[in-house]
Design a protein around this motif. Structure first.
Motif, PDB file in Angstrom:
ATOM      1  N   THR A  43      18.430  60.800   4.612  1.00  0.00           N
ATOM      2  CA  THR A  43      17.234  61.622   4.646  1.00  0.00           C
ATOM      3  C   THR A  43      17.422  62.662   3.556  1.00  0.00           C
ATOM      4  OG1 THR A  43      16.990  61.316   7.025  1.00  0.00           O
ATOM      5  CG2 THR A  43      15.828  63.188   6.034  1.00  0.00           C
ATOM      6  N   VAL A  44      16.522  62.662   2.584  1.00  0.00           N
ATOM      7  CA  VAL A  44      16.623  63.580   1.454  1.00  0.00           C
ATOM      8  C   VAL A  44      15.573  64.672   1.625  1.00  0.00           C
ATOM      9  CG1 VAL A  44      16.520  63.816  -1.057  1.00  0.00           C
ATOM     10  CG2 VAL A  44      17.417  61.706  -0.027  1.00  0.00           C
ATOM     11  N   VAL A  45      16.037  65.915   1.610  1.00  0.00           N
ATOM     12  CA  VAL A  45      15.146  67.067   1.705  1.00  0.00           C
ATOM     13  C   VAL A  45      15.151  67.720   0.331  1.00  0.00           C
ATOM     14  CG1 VAL A  45      14.685  69.258   2.862  1.00  0.00           C
ATOM     15  CG2 VAL A  45      15.762  67.378   4.131  1.00  0.00           C
ATOM     16  N   GLU A  46      14.028  67.580  -0.382  1.00  0.00           N
ATOM     17  CA  GLU A  46      13.901  68.185  -1.709  1.00  0.00           C
ATOM     18  C   GLU A  46      13.166  69.504  -1.574  1.00  0.00           C
ATOM     19  OE1 GLU A  46      12.679  65.472  -5.002  1.00  0.00           O
ATOM     20  OE2 GLU A  46      12.504  64.029  -3.342  1.00  0.00           O
ATOM     21  N   LEU A  47      13.792  70.568  -2.074  1.00  0.00           N
ATOM     22  CA  LEU A  47      13.183  71.892  -2.013  1.00  0.00           C
ATOM     23  C   LEU A  47      12.790  72.334  -3.410  1.00  0.00           C
ATOM     24  CD1 LEU A  47      15.717  73.589   0.419  1.00  0.00           C
ATOM     25  CD2 LEU A  47      13.547  72.485   0.974  1.00  0.00           C
ATOM     26  N   ALA A  73      22.389  61.887  11.540  1.00  0.00           N
ATOM     27  CA  ALA A  73      21.578  61.846  10.322  1.00  0.00           C
ATOM     28  C   ALA A  73      22.453  62.137   9.111  1.00  0.00           C
ATOM     29  CB  ALA A  73      20.449  62.863  10.406  1.00  0.00           C
ATOM     30  N   LYS A  74      22.249  61.357   8.083  1.00  0.00           N
ATOM     31  CA  LYS A  74      22.930  61.595   6.806  1.00  0.00           C
ATOM     32  C   LYS A  74      21.902  62.310   5.929  1.00  0.00           C
ATOM     33  CE  LYS A  74      24.944  57.145   7.200  1.00  0.00           C
ATOM     34  NZ  LYS A  74      25.143  55.864   6.554  1.00  0.00           N
ATOM     35  N   VAL A  75      22.145  63.587   5.700  1.00  0.00           N
ATOM     36  CA  VAL A  75      21.160  64.425   5.020  1.00  0.00           C
ATOM     37  C   VAL A  75      21.703  64.921   3.689  1.00  0.00           C
ATOM     38  CG1 VAL A  75      19.786  66.553   5.180  1.00  0.00           C
ATOM     39  CG2 VAL A  75      20.183  65.159   7.227  1.00  0.00           C
ATOM     40  N   ILE A  76      20.867  64.835   2.674  1.00  0.00           N
ATOM     41  CA  ILE A  76      21.156  65.436   1.377  1.00  0.00           C
ATOM     42  C   ILE A  76      20.043  66.441   1.107  1.00  0.00           C
ATOM     43  CG2 ILE A  76      21.386  65.082  -1.106  1.00  0.00           C
ATOM     44  CD1 ILE A  76      22.452  62.280  -0.484  1.00  0.00           C
ATOM     45  N   ILE A  77      20.442  67.668   0.809  1.00  0.00           N
ATOM     46  CA  ILE A  77      19.471  68.710   0.492  1.00  0.00           C
ATOM     47  C   ILE A  77      19.528  68.939  -1.012  1.00  0.00           C
ATOM     48  CG2 ILE A  77      18.783  71.101   0.880  1.00  0.00           C
ATOM     49  CD1 ILE A  77      20.083  70.863   3.664  1.00  0.00           C
ATOM     50  N   ASP A  78      18.417  68.611  -1.673  1.00  0.00           N
ATOM     51  CA  ASP A  78      18.321  68.705  -3.126  1.00  0.00           C
ATOM     52  C   ASP A  78      17.657  70.035  -3.487  1.00  0.00           C
ATOM     53  OD1 ASP A  78      17.842  68.461  -5.835  1.00  0.00           O
ATOM     54  OD2 ASP A  78      17.013  66.435  -5.695  1.00  0.00           O
ATOM     55  N   LEU A  79      18.420  70.916  -4.120  1.00  0.00           N
ATOM     56  CA  LEU A  79      17.954  72.258  -4.459  1.00  0.00           C
ATOM     57  C   LEU A  79      17.556  72.387  -5.928  1.00  0.00           C
ATOM     58  CD1 LEU A  79      20.825  74.059  -2.560  1.00  0.00           C
ATOM     59  CD2 LEU A  79      18.485  73.810  -1.776  1.00  0.00           C
ATOM     60  N   THR A  80      17.376  71.269  -6.610  1.00  0.00           N
ATOM     61  CA  THR A  80      17.108  71.280  -8.047  1.00  0.00           C
ATOM     62  C   THR A  80      15.918  72.163  -8.414  1.00  0.00           C
ATOM     63  OG1 THR A  80      18.005  69.049  -8.226  1.00  0.00           O
ATOM     64  CG2 THR A  80      16.640  69.819 -10.052  1.00  0.00           C
ATOM     65  N   ALA A 108      24.988  67.175   2.594  1.00  0.00           N
ATOM     66  CA  ALA A 108      25.504  67.347   1.240  1.00  0.00           C
ATOM     67  C   ALA A 108      24.405  68.052   0.459  1.00  0.00           C
ATOM     68  CB  ALA A 108      25.824  65.990   0.615  1.00  0.00           C
ATOM     69  N   TYR A 109      24.791  68.861  -0.505  1.00  0.00           N
ATOM     70  CA  TYR A 109      23.836  69.621  -1.310  1.00  0.00           C
ATOM     71  C   TYR A 109      23.984  69.198  -2.761  1.00  0.00           C
ATOM     72  CZ  TYR A 109      23.868  72.565   2.821  1.00  0.00           C
ATOM     73  OH  TYR A 109      23.778  73.018   4.113  1.00  0.00           O
ATOM     74  N   CYS A 110      22.859  69.130  -3.463  1.00  0.00           N
ATOM     75  CA  CYS A 110      22.923  68.815  -4.883  1.00  0.00           C
ATOM     76  C   CYS A 110      21.893  69.652  -5.641  1.00  0.00           C
ATOM     77  CB  CYS A 110      22.702  67.332  -5.143  1.00  0.00           C
ATOM     78  SG  CYS A 110      21.064  66.713  -4.736  1.00  0.00           S
ATOM     79  N   GLY A 111      22.112  69.742  -6.939  1.00  0.00           N
ATOM     80  CA  GLY A 111      21.157  70.413  -7.813  1.00  0.00           C
ATOM     81  C   GLY A 111      21.134  71.926  -7.721  1.00  0.00           C
ATOM     82  N   MET A 112      22.182  72.516  -7.174  1.00  0.00           N
ATOM     83  CA  MET A 112      22.202  73.968  -7.011  1.00  0.00           C
ATOM     84  C   MET A 112      22.539  74.630  -8.341  1.00  0.00           C
ATOM     85  SD  MET A 112      24.442  76.209  -4.331  1.00  0.00           S
ATOM     86  CE  MET A 112      24.004  75.125  -2.993  1.00  0.00           C
ATOM     87  N   LYS A 113      21.794  75.651  -8.654  1.00  0.00           N
ATOM     88  CA  LYS A 113      22.042  76.408  -9.883  1.00  0.00           C
ATOM     89  C   LYS A 113      23.381  77.152  -9.762  1.00  0.00           C
ATOM     90  CE  LYS A 113      17.139  76.846 -10.900  1.00  0.00           C
ATOM     91  NZ  LYS A 113      16.791  75.656 -10.201  1.00  0.00           N
TER      92      LYS A 113
END
Length: 160
Positions: A43-47, A73-80, A108-113
């Motif tokens: 489940t990808v949560v794009e913010l 749930a396997k969640v990835i939070i994309d903060l790009t 897991a988190y990705c795209g963090m500044k």
């Protein structure tokens, strides 16, 4: 600040732009947007947009609902696409995410500044955030972590 400029709760308003004390500038009425999608087993949560104090709590509630409906749930939070406005929004947001780090399948988190990675690290308090530069590395990390968890769980069930 001159007498003619209105002051509303620590923000100054100039036309259609709001300037917060943090020095970040957000267009008036700007908000945070989220998009939830499925990519493989994730489940990808794009913010995207602007995070402040008012919209950090509803996000935490949404994530809590996601985990309540599926504890594995396997969640990835994309903060790009996310911009932070105001320190209260950031700290509230990070504190609420820390709750999810304590779960078996923490996100897991990705795209963090880069400027925000240090802030996230400061709030870890023994529950490390799984931060990666891009989606694929976050996904690979989550797959590995889930496989390790599954292996420990199966091993534990066999011994009991």
């Amino acid at each position: 600040m001159t007498q003619s400029e209105p002051n509303f709760g620590g923000c100054r308003f100039f036309g259609n732009v709001r300037e917060a004390f943090s020095g970040r500038i957000a267009p008036e009425g700007a908000s945070m947007k989220s998009k939830i999608s499925q990519v493989d087993d994730f489940t990808v949560v794009e913010l995207s947009g602007y995070l402040d104090f008012e919209n950090s709590n509803p996000l935490a509630a949404s994530l809590e609902g996601l985990y309540k409906s599926n504890k594995q749930a396997k969640v990835i939070i994309d903060l790009t696409g996310l911009e932070f406005v105001g320190s209260s929004g950031i700290s509230n947001f990070v504190k609420s995410l820390r709750t999810f780090n304590k779960l078996r399948m923490k996100p897991a988190y990705c795209g963090m500044k880069n400027e925000f990675i240090k802030l996230f690290r400061a709030f870890e308090a023994g529950s490390v955030f799984d931060i990666w530069p891009e989606f694929e590395t976050a996904k690979d990390s989550a797959i590995k972590r889930y496989a390790e968890w599954e292996s420990r769980t199966l091993r534990s069930k066999r011994t009991h």
